[in-house]
Design a protein around this motif. Structure first.
Motif, short mmCIF file in Angstrom:
data_model
loop_
_atom_site.label_atom_id
_atom_site.label_comp_id
_atom_site.label_asym_id
_atom_site.label_seq_id
_atom_site.Cartn_x
_atom_site.Cartn_y
_atom_site.Cartn_z
N LEU A 80 0.78 -1.24 0.07
CA LEU A 80 0.19 -0.13 0.12
C LEU A 80 0.83 1.40 0.03
CD1 LEU A 80 -3.01 -0.72 2.57
CD2 LEU A 80 -3.24 -0.43 0.07
N ASP A 81 1.93 1.12 0.73
CA ASP A 81 2.70 2.47 1.07
C ASP A 81 3.82 2.69 -0.20
OD1 ASP A 81 1.57 2.99 3.48
OD2 ASP A 81 3.19 2.04 4.69
N ARG A 82 4.06 1.73 -1.00
CA ARG A 82 4.90 2.04 -2.22
C ARG A 82 3.91 2.32 -3.28
NH1 ARG A 82 7.34 -3.80 -3.17
NH2 ARG A 82 7.72 -3.93 -1.29
N THR A 83 2.75 1.94 -3.36
CA THR A 83 1.83 2.14 -4.69
C THR A 83 1.02 3.26 -4.44
OG1 THR A 83 0.34 0.53 -3.84
CG2 THR A 83 2.24 -0.36 -5.14
N ASN A 84 1.02 3.81 -3.44
CA ASN A 84 -0.24 4.87 -2.99
C ASN A 84 0.14 6.15 -3.86
OD1 ASN A 84 1.61 5.90 -1.31
ND2 ASN A 84 0.66 5.50 0.46
N ILE A 85 1.67 6.32 -4.44
CA ILE A 85 1.84 7.44 -4.94
C ILE A 85 1.08 7.65 -6.37
CG2 ILE A 85 3.74 6.51 -6.40
CD1 ILE A 85 5.40 9.09 -6.15
N GLY A 86 0.68 6.42 -6.82
CA GLY A 86 -0.08 6.65 -8.07
C GLY A 86 -1.53 7.24 -7.69
N ASN A 87 -2.11 6.76 -6.66
CA ASN A 87 -3.55 7.54 -6.07
C ASN A 87 -3.08 8.99 -5.82
OD1 ASN A 87 -4.71 4.90 -6.40
ND2 ASN A 87 -3.93 4.19 -4.37
N ALA A 88 -1.98 9.44 -5.31
CA ALA A 88 -1.79 10.72 -4.88
C ALA A 88 -1.82 11.45 -6.22
CB ALA A 88 -0.48 10.68 -4.02
N ARG A 89 -1.25 10.78 -7.24
CA ARG A 89 -1.03 11.57 -8.62
C ARG A 89 -2.33 11.91 -8.92
NH1 ARG A 89 0.99 8.96 -14.10
NH2 ARG A 89 1.56 10.98 -15.28
N LEU A 90 -3.39 11.10 -8.92
CA LEU A 90 -4.64 11.46 -9.64
C LEU A 90 -5.29 12.48 -8.71
CD1 LEU A 90 -6.18 7.60 -9.90
CD2 LEU A 90 -5.23 9.34 -11.68
N ALA A 91 -4.84 12.56 -7.27
CA ALA A 91 -5.48 13.65 -6.47
C ALA A 91 -4.70 15.13 -6.44
CB ALA A 91 -5.53 13.22 -4.94
N GLY A 92 -3.78 15.08 -7.60
CA GLY A 92 -3.29 16.40 -7.53
C GLY A 92 -1.86 16.56 -7.36
N LEU A 93 -1.02 15.60 -7.03
CA LEU A 93 0.37 15.62 -6.50
C LEU A 93 1.13 16.46 -7.36
CD1 LEU A 93 2.69 14.56 -4.74
CD2 LEU A 93 2.61 12.44 -6.08
N GLU A 94 1.06 16.07 -8.82
CA GLU A 94 2.02 16.74 -9.74
C GLU A 94 1.93 18.08 -9.77
OE1 GLU A 94 3.11 13.77 -13.47
OE2 GLU A 94 0.87 13.91 -13.02
N GLU A 95 0.36 18.73 -9.70
CA GLU A 95 0.34 19.96 -9.88
C GLU A 95 0.89 20.90 -8.77
OE1 GLU A 95 -1.84 17.72 -10.38
OE2 GLU A 95 -2.47 17.70 -12.37
N ASP A 96 0.75 20.31 -7.61
CA ASP A 96 1.17 20.94 -6.32
C ASP A 96 2.53 21.08 -6.21
OD1 ASP A 96 -1.64 21.36 -5.79
OD2 ASP A 96 -1.87 19.91 -4.30
N LEU A 97 3.42 20.06 -6.78
CA LEU A 97 4.73 20.14 -6.47
C LEU A 97 5.41 20.52 -7.81
CD1 LEU A 97 5.32 16.67 -4.38
CD2 LEU A 97 4.90 18.94 -3.72
N ASN A 98 4.70 21.08 -8.75
CA ASN A 98 5.32 21.46 -9.94
C ASN A 98 6.08 20.54 -10.79
OD1 ASN A 98 4.12 24.26 -9.36
ND2 ASN A 98 5.93 24.58 -8.15
N MET A 99 5.62 19.38 -10.91
CA MET A 99 6.27 18.23 -11.79
C MET A 99 5.73 18.37 -13.07
SD MET A 99 5.67 15.14 -8.52
CE MET A 99 6.20 13.83 -9.42
N ALA A 100 6.78 17.86 -13.92
CA ALA A 100 6.22 18.13 -15.39
C ALA A 100 7.43 16.97 -16.02
CB ALA A 100 6.81 19.40 -15.86
#
Length: 306
Positions: A80-100
């Motif tokens: 759960l802990d290693r894969t939840n970054i995918g769910n975080a991405r759907l929740a706006g992780l990339e936009e908030d951390l200015n990832m591109a």
């Protein structure tokens, strides 16, 4: 099987066992050789093969109930802990951390780099520090890292957390497989290892639903939903880790959930299978032998293909 203790009572067996453990010294639970079945008292002397089989079946069912569900829970949390970054991405992780660009892919990859580098040496640490201390420490550590991932404010912080998460989680899978080999015969190990590994599929079956529910906390405490995914799941991991000290038993000869006679039975059945019931002495020649064995690399390629 030679029953040299056929006239010995159960109490005499316990006394001999205590003396045997005492002679092995204070480091008995860490360093050991493979025991000889003839050196261990037989608590079932005089019983028929049918009676022995019934006792053995009940013993292993008891061991299964104590070990397997808890270890499966630990691996479920790990996945759960290693894969939840995918769910975080759907929740706006990339936009908030200015990832591109490939930033997200790199955040996935960096976990497995540290994971792969640390995994081969973790069993050395397991033998040195004992399973109870080792598993408790790494679970609390990766739970803390997971929680801290929820308060990062930039991409560099995310990469650092993913790197250290890989280091912390690396010890669980190889450690548990070695740990199980100190409790089960070779013919019994495959089923238990497969059951443990199946927890990964279970994590994938409801991880997304759990993350979607947590993401509804968006804005609570001034934090976005993706941050709460990391924080809540990290705290849950640390909560479980606090109980790991009492739920993980070092080796069969010190397991608190077994009676003295049951500890003897586990050790005798492993000795009969030419296996050690405790952590073996560290020997770097074993590492060199594994690295030179073509099967090591063959299985590595097969696993990469899956």
């Amino acid at each position: 099987m030679v029953n040299r203790e056929s006239s010995t009572s159960s109490s005499d067996n316990e006394k001999k066992l205590d003396n045997h453990v005492e002679r092995r010294g204070s480091k008995a639970s860490v360093h050991s050789r493979i025991e000889s079945i003839h050196d261990l008292p037989d608590p079932d002397a005089g019983k028929s093969p049918e009676e022995r089989a019934k006792i053995d079946k009940a013993l292993m069912w008891k061991v299964d109930r104590w070990l397997i569900p808890w270890l499966c829970l630990l691996y479920l949390l790990s996945f759960l802990d290693r894969t939840n970054i995918g769910n975080a991405r759907l929740a706006g992780l990339e936009e908030d951390l200015n990832m591109a660009g490939s930033d997200y892919n790199l955040s996935l990859t960096i976990f497995f780099i540290s994971y792969a580098l640390a995994e081969p040496i973790t069993n050395v640490l397991l033998k040195r520090f004992t399973p109870r201390l080792f598993f408790t420490a790494i679970i609390l550590l990766w739970g803390l890292i997971m929680t801290l991932m929820g308060i990062v404010t930039n991409y560099s912080g995310l990469l650092a957390c993913r790197w250290f998460l890989g280091l912390a989680e690396a010890g669980l899978f190889p450690g548990v497989n070695y740990y199980l080999s100190c409790w089960y015969k070779r013919s019994e190990l495959g089923l238990r290892a497969a059951t443990f590994f199946s927890a990964a599929a279970l994590a994938g079956s409801f991880g997304g639903l759990l993350a979607a529910a947590i993401a509804q906390m968006d804005g609570v405490g001034g934090k976005p939903g993706w941050a709460w995914i990391f924080i809540i799941e990290g705290i849950a991991t640390m909560f479980v880790g606090c109980f790991c000290w009492w739920m993980v038993f070092n080796w069969p000869d010190t397991a608190g959930f077994l009676t003295p006679d049951e500890r003897l039975r586990v050790r005798r059945r492993l000795a009969e299978d030419n296996q050690s019931s405790t952590g073996e002495e560290y020997d770097k020649r074993h590492i060199y032998a594994a690295l030179k064995d073509w099967k090591t690399w063959g299985y590595a390629v097969i696993y990469m293909g899956t």
